[in-house]
Design an enzyme around this catalytic site. Structure first.
Site, mmCIF file in Angstrom:
data_model
loop_
_atom_site.group_PDB
_atom_site.id
_atom_site.type_symbol
_atom_site.label_atom_id
_atom_site.label_comp_id
_atom_site.label_asym_id
_atom_site.label_seq_id
_atom_site.Cartn_x
_atom_site.Cartn_y
_atom_site.Cartn_z
ATOM 1 N N LYS A 76 0.838 -1.200 0.000
ATOM 2 C CA LYS A 76 0.000 0.000 0.000
ATOM 3 C C LYS A 76 0.872 1.248 0.000
ATOM 4 C CE LYS A 76 -3.763 -2.499 2.091
ATOM 5 N NZ LYS A 76 -4.142 -3.220 3.289
ATOM 6 N N GLN A 120 -4.743 -2.213 9.837
ATOM 7 C CA GLN A 120 -4.729 -3.526 9.193
ATOM 8 C C GLN A 120 -5.529 -4.546 10.010
ATOM 9 O OE1 GLN A 120 -3.189 -3.897 6.247
ATOM 10 N NE2 GLN A 120 -2.916 -6.089 6.051
ATOM 11 N N ASP A 143 -10.614 3.596 4.631
ATOM 12 C CA ASP A 143 -10.700 2.148 4.450
ATOM 13 C C ASP A 143 -12.118 1.663 4.788
ATOM 14 O OD1 ASP A 143 -9.465 -0.343 3.871
ATOM 15 O OD2 ASP A 143 -9.176 -0.744 6.002
HETATM 16 N N1 GUE Z 1 -8.150 -2.874 7.192
HETATM 17 C C1 GUE Z 1 -7.754 -3.636 6.199
HETATM 18 N N2 GUE Z 1 -8.027 -3.276 4.927
HETATM 19 C C2 GUE Z 1 -7.606 -4.046 3.875
HETATM 20 O O1 GUE Z 1 -7.869 -3.693 2.708
HETATM 21 C C3 GUE Z 1 -6.862 -5.244 4.156
HETATM 22 C C4 GUE Z 1 -6.615 -5.564 5.495
HETATM 23 N N3 GUE Z 1 -7.072 -4.759 6.477
HETATM 24 N N4 GUE Z 1 -5.932 -6.678 5.816
HETATM 25 C C5 GUE Z 1 -5.301 -7.508 4.799
HETATM 26 C C6 GUE Z 1 -6.048 -7.475 3.519
HETATM 27 C C7 GUE Z 1 -5.310 -7.966 2.298
HETATM 28 N N5 GUE Z 1 -5.423 -6.910 1.321
HETATM 29 C C8 GUE Z 1 -4.905 -6.938 0.023
HETATM 30 C C9 GUE Z 1 -4.853 -5.802 -0.744
HETATM 31 C C10 GUE Z 1 -4.335 -5.833 -2.025
HETATM 32 C C11 GUE Z 1 -3.857 -6.993 -2.565
HETATM 33 C C12 GUE Z 1 -3.270 -6.960 -3.948
HETATM 34 O O2 GUE Z 1 -3.095 -5.912 -4.538
HETATM 35 N N6 GUE Z 1 -2.940 -8.104 -4.541
HETATM 36 C C13 GUE Z 1 -2.400 -8.170 -5.888
HETATM 37 C C14 GUE Z 1 -1.070 -8.883 -5.931
HETATM 38 C C15 GUE Z 1 0.032 -8.032 -5.465
HETATM 39 C C16 GUE Z 1 1.344 -8.773 -5.377
HETATM 40 O O3 GUE Z 1 1.398 -9.871 -4.794
HETATM 41 O O4 GUE Z 1 2.311 -8.235 -5.899
HETATM 42 C C17 GUE Z 1 -3.363 -8.925 -6.786
HETATM 43 O O5 GUE Z 1 -4.260 -9.621 -6.254
HETATM 44 O O6 GUE Z 1 -3.212 -8.832 -7.986
HETATM 45 C C18 GUE Z 1 -3.900 -8.142 -1.812
HETATM 46 C C19 GUE Z 1 -4.443 -8.120 -0.532
HETATM 47 C C20 GUE Z 1 -6.033 -5.836 1.903
HETATM 48 N N7 GUE Z 1 -6.388 -6.089 3.162
#
Ligand code: GUE
Ligand code: NDP
Length: 304
Positions: A76, A120, A143
């Site tokens: 992020k 988080q 968020d």
């Molecule tokens: N309050 C809170 N808000 C959240 O939004 C939150 C959280 N807690 N806890 C953990 C999870 C996990 N999460 C992700 C966000 C982006 C990808 C993401 O961008 N993934 C890429 C891959 C990126 C890579 O691996 O390089 C994709 O799916 O293409 C993954 C997982 C948000 N979270």
């Protein structure tokens, strides 16, 4: 919109090459749409800075040392930086008490340099996560985790959305998936994902069924879904045989080794549309987070 890249012929029964061929599901790609959103957020961040000297700033708060969570927070921050959004990282030890976390979040809520706050999820079990979320000023809740944001989502009012749920709705809209009257089955009810995505779908006139770890006959319920949102946190949990042919499958799961909550190889033979992991929901989450951070900075700057 983004054109599907894997429109290949497969057999409806992979064990029987004589079975009627059908097309694999169309992919719902989030990457390109997310890139457009981030580019727009970056333009707005620059315009704000040029006009007022204020740099939009997102504070991320991580409690404990779970390596996967640390990776998300870093991701992020990297994306924020690329979009010209500043970031402030707060890392607290796993033993942090609810009171200490609440105090930190109140401090950030009062800091005029900080426009958005992300705590988080999940926090360690001894912490009252709801009390912590509520310590975030709703004006900085980019968020979408406070009760204020949840109520706005549930009532279909404007305001910050939970980022993953809001990103999912944007993706469904971009692919012209009809929501009104559709039966959406949400698997999972976490405060940042399952619960709010169901509320947003309801606000868009879908008929929503929530399911969770105590749900009986889950596969039978999923079979009735026009839209399935998998938000469980268990790799390959949703099987192809659970799906209604042609269903729209949103895989919000993000487990070890970039694995979703849906068994992709099976599901793609049955679904009509499906999000890949990676490249589906994940990029949309971050894009909405940045968009909402810039919106928060604009709102706090013009009213200051
Ligand atoms: N309050 C809170 N808000 C959240 O939004 C939150 C959280 N807690 N806890 C953990 C999870 C996990 N999460 C992700 C966000 C982006 C990808 C993401 O961008 N993934 C890429 C891959 C990126 C890579 O691996 O390089 C994709 O799916 O293409 C993954 C997982 C948000 N979270
Ligand atoms: N791509 C992205 O941007 C994001 C991805 N994620 C990913 O999404 C997944 C879910 O995350 P999150 O919501 O935070 O997870 P949580 O662990 O907070 O919630 C999981 C939910 O799944 C339910 N569940 C667990 N086991 C079962 C089961 N056997 N059958 C039915 N339901 C079950 C739980 O039910 P109960 O309530 O009864 O315990 C709970 O509601 C994870 O893989 C996470 O990494 C999360 C956020 C953003």
């Amino acid at each position: 919109m983004t054109s599907p890249s894997n429109h290949t012929l497969t057999f409806s029964n992979p064990d029987d090459p004589k079975s009627a061929p059908r097309e694999a599901a169309r992919l719902m790609v989030g990457t390109d749409l997310a890139a457009e959103m981030v580019a727009k957020a970056a333009e707005r961040a620059k315009a704000l800075k040029d006009a007022t000297g204020v740099e939009a700033c997102l504070a991320t708060v991580l409690v404990g040392d779970d390596p996967a969570s640390a990776t998300y927070v870093r991701m992020k921050q990297n994306r924020s930086k690329k979009a010209g959004i500043g970031s402030l990282s707060v890392v607290l030890p796993a033993e942090t008490t609810t009171e200490e976390l609440v105090a930190e979040l109140r401090k950030l809520s009062e800091d005029p340099k900080v426009h958005g706050i992300l705590l988080q999820h999940p926090v360690p079990a001894h912490i009252d996560e709801r009390a912590a979320f509520e310590a975030i000023d709703p004006a900085k809740d980019v968020d979408g985790v406070t009760m204020h944001a949840f109520a706005a989502m549930a009532f279909g009012e404007p305001g910050f959305r939970s980022c993953t749920p809001g990103g999912i709705i944007r993706l469904l809209e971009a692919y012209d998936v009809p929501l009104a009257g559709a039966h959406a089955v949400v698997i999972g009810r976490s405060p940042i994902l399952g619960k709010p995505v169901g509320m947003l779908l309801l606000a868009s006139n879908a008929t929503v069924t929530y399911t969770h770890s105590k749900t009986r006959d889950l596969a039978d319920i999923v079979k009735t879904a026009d839209i399935v949102v998998a938000a469980v946190g268990k790799a390959n949990f949703v099987r192809g045989s659970w799906l209604k042919p042609g269903a729209v499958v949103i895989d919000a799961g993000y487990n070890e080794n970039n694995t979703g909550d849906v068994h992709f190889e099976e599901a793609t033979l049955v679904a009509g549309l499906i999000t890949p992991v990676p490249g589906g929901v994940g990029p949309m989450t971050i894009a909405l987070l940045l968009e909402q951070t810039v919106a928060a900075a604009e709102a706090q700057t013009t009213t200051a």
